[in-house]
Design an enzyme around this catalytic site. Structure first.
Site, short mmCIF file in Angstrom:
data_model
loop_
_atom_site.label_atom_id
_atom_site.label_comp_id
_atom_site.label_asym_id
_atom_site.label_seq_id
_atom_site.Cartn_x
_atom_site.Cartn_y
_atom_site.Cartn_z
N PHE A 150 28.32 66.35 52.22
CA PHE A 150 27.42 65.84 53.27
C PHE A 150 27.12 64.35 53.11
O PHE A 150 26.74 63.69 54.07
CB PHE A 150 26.09 66.62 53.25
CG PHE A 150 25.12 66.16 52.19
CD1 PHE A 150 24.28 65.07 52.41
CD2 PHE A 150 25.06 66.78 50.94
CE1 PHE A 150 23.41 64.62 51.42
CE2 PHE A 150 24.19 66.34 49.96
CZ PHE A 150 23.37 65.25 50.20
N LYS A 174 37.72 70.04 56.72
CA LYS A 174 36.52 70.90 56.77
C LYS A 174 35.37 70.03 56.24
O LYS A 174 35.14 69.95 55.04
CB LYS A 174 36.72 72.14 55.89
CG LYS A 174 35.90 73.36 56.31
CD LYS A 174 34.40 73.15 56.36
CE LYS A 174 33.75 73.15 55.01
NZ LYS A 174 32.31 72.78 55.07
N GLU A 177 28.89 71.06 56.74
CA GLU A 177 28.21 71.68 57.89
C GLU A 177 26.86 71.01 58.15
O GLU A 177 26.24 71.25 59.19
CB GLU A 177 28.05 73.18 57.65
CG GLU A 177 27.16 73.59 56.48
CD GLU A 177 27.85 73.57 55.11
OE1 GLU A 177 28.76 72.74 54.90
OE2 GLU A 177 27.45 74.38 54.24
N SER A 227 30.23 68.98 44.81
CA SER A 227 29.57 69.21 43.52
C SER A 227 30.54 69.82 42.51
O SER A 227 31.55 70.42 42.88
CB SER A 227 28.38 70.15 43.74
OG SER A 227 28.84 71.37 44.25
N CYS A 282 27.40 59.74 45.09
CA CYS A 282 28.01 60.19 43.83
C CYS A 282 28.12 59.03 42.84
O CYS A 282 28.34 59.24 41.66
CB CYS A 282 29.39 60.76 44.09
SG CYS A 282 30.47 59.55 44.82
N GLU A 384 22.49 67.05 37.61
CA GLU A 384 22.68 66.01 38.63
C GLU A 384 21.57 66.22 39.66
O GLU A 384 21.57 67.23 40.37
CB GLU A 384 24.04 66.14 39.30
CG GLU A 384 24.23 65.09 40.37
CD GLU A 384 25.48 65.27 41.23
OE1 GLU A 384 25.87 66.41 41.51
OE2 GLU A 384 26.06 64.24 41.61
#
Ligand code: NAD
Length: 499
Positions: A150, A174, A177, A227, A282, A384
């Site tokens: 995301f 993909k 969402e 992740s 990240c 994290e």
């Protein structure tokens, strides 16, 4: 009006109803702004079938024509960058200027991919034996897929598909969402640029869609960014079904501050890299590792800067930091403040009381925080957090700082702040991390280098984009050839052109 986002398959929006849907939120108001269709096996099959059907034609399209499409796509994307940034901000929550930055970094990969004719050159050896030549060619794999997180709904997909498509592959994306709209807008731009139908497809959804991709026999490679637990899952399952796979995972990025560092530069860097995009990067700095003698002074300089930070809706020009992506994520990030204090850290900067400029009461707000005197066994260090929380660890020496960084299971990014070239050079040599900054807090490599971490931040061998991207999306074929009766193809007085 509530929007509805659906898949993009074979050159247009997918038809037919969805068996499942998800909500899309505006994180600044906390309200639902639309819905997104979730793909099941049938939609994944349709997207892969469209990509498979498009592959032979695209693979055989000349390099010149492929590049012409890429250049047109680049122009359209550049013209659309502002609108795309607003769209991203409305679903992700990051401020519009930050979203524009991610579009720009994605655009740079498109520009890199425009040089594909040069990048796809193979080698040639004449007369390896009498009258025999040997050469190598790089060929596309076929249908390749990307599964993305995301936090960069435009940039991370663009680490993948410009290079994959330039190499002659067809692509199924993909996206997350949580913020699916940017990928559909990008699909429309590809169509406008003249990319043949089926070369770029988008399926939305969650685990069901991803599993459909992993199990599909016609998908030859999977690129994943997200992740670490899911990266490991993707790596193991894509490999089990015989696919090439690169799976980039999570991170815990340390910023080491030596006593001779410029502390204003270091404080600016800690605040920018810790709280930019609400820490949902990240490559965000999450652990500041300060040598004892400068820790107090550094903390004070960070505190002054944080007090001035403007937190507010992403589309408010005054905002420097927006809300977090979901309510659940905001609550989880905030919980680290409580557990950190319970485990013995202090909380000199508490984001829960930071003022918010406008925005809805129900927005997913959490201001910038700093936990001090953090030790390696505390949850705020081992996990994290992926939010606007800096942990400060105090260490006695360079050696203990290096030991801490290298003992961490993640190895995505790190930075050292110092004025000592020798110390910096030693750090770049000794640190076990994939991307290193020297007085640079977020060392995201340019498009012509490759992006990727080490250890639990990457499963697989290839980093994203740059030459590693080209290698990931191609197979090498070595040819040995002997011609006894070469043919010259007849007379043609026209000036030679490609096409
Ligand atoms: P995530 O792992 O939850 O989701 C990533 C993708 O995997 C999404 O498309 C999601 O729909 C899908 N997914 C989620 N759960 C799944 C499951 N059980 N099975 C199959 N697919 C599943 O990550 P996120 O929350 O979207 O993004 C944040 C994470 O991404 C952070 O850990 C961050 O460090 C990481 N990230 C890493 C990099 C990098 O370059 N290493 C870059 C950006 C983000």
């Amino acid at each position: 009006m509530s929007k509805h986002v659906t898949h993009w398959i074979g050159g247009g929006p997918a038809k037919g109803g969805a068996h499942r849907r998800g909500d899309i939120y505006n994180p600044a108001t906390g309200k639902v702004s639309g819905t997104v269709d979730f793909a099941g096996g049938a939609e994944v099959d349709a997207a892969v079938a469209a990509a498979k059907a498009a592959f032979p034609g695209w693979r055989d399209t000349s390099l010149s024509k492929r590049v012409a499409v890429l250049f047109r796509f680049r122009e359209l994307l550049k013209a659309e960058a502002g609108e795309l940034a607003r769209l991203i901000s409305s679903e992700h929550g990051k401020v519009v200027s930050d979203a524009a930055g991610e579009v720009q970094r994605g655009l740079e990969v498109v520009e890199f991919a425009c040089g594909i004719p040069h990048l796809l050159k193979g080698g040639y050896s004449e007369n390896v034996s009498s009258g025999v030549d040997a050469y190598s060619i790089l060929q596309p794999l076929g249908v390749v897929a990307g599964v993305t997180p995301f936090n960069f709904p435009a940039m991370v997909p663009m680490w993948m598909f410009p290079v994959a498509i330039a190499c002659g592959n067809t692509f199924v994306l993909k996206p997350s969402e949580k913020d699916p709209s940017a990928s559909v807008r990008i699909a429309e731009l590809w169509a406008e640029a003249g990319l043949p139908d089926g070369v770029f497809n988008v399926v939305h959804g969650d685990k069901e869609a991803v599993d459909g991709i992993l199990e599909h026999g016609d998908v030859k490679a999977v690129s994943f960014v997200g992740s670490t637990p899911i990266a490991r899952y993707i790596y193991e399952n894509a490999a089990r079904t015989g696919k090439r796979v690169q799976a980039l995972g999570g991170a815990k990025n340390h910023m080491v501050v030596l006593p001779d560092a410029d502390l204003d530069l270091a404080a600016d860097a800690a605040v920018s890299a810790g709280f930019g995009s609400a820490g949902e990067r990240c490559m965000a700095i999450s652990a500041v590792v300060a040598i004892d003698s400068v820790a107090d002074e550094l903390l004070e300089r960070i505190r002054t800067r944080v007090a001035d930070l403007k937190v507010g809706p992403g589309d408010d020009d005054r905002s420097e930091m927006g809300p977090l992506v979901t309510r659940a994520h905001r609550d989880k990030v905030a919980s680290y403040l409580e557990t950190g204090v319970r485990q013995g850290a202090s909380l000199p900067i508490d984001g829960r009381v930071h003022p918010v400029l406008g925005g809805g009461e129900d927005g997913f707000w959490l201001g910038p925080s700093l936990l001090d005197h953090v030790t390696p066994e505390m949850g705020c260090y081992t996990d994290e957090i992926f939010g606007p929380v800096l942990s400060m660890l105090r260490v006695p020496s360079y050696e203990s700082a290096l030991e801490l960084v290298n003992a961490n299971p993640y190895g995505n990014g790190t930075a050292i702040f110092t004025n000592d070239g020798g110390a910096a050079r030693r750090f770049q040599n000794e640190v076990e991390v994939g991307m290193v900054g020297i007085n640079v807090p977020i060392p995201v490599p340019m498009a012509y280098y490759s992006f990727g971490g080490w250890k639990e931040s990457l499963f697989g061998d290839s980093h994203a984009h740059g030459m590693e991207g080209v290698h990931f999306y191609t197979r090498t074929k070595a040819v040995t050839s002997r011609w006894l009766d070469p043919s010259h193809g007849g007379v043609n007085l026209g000036f030679p052109t490609s096409g």
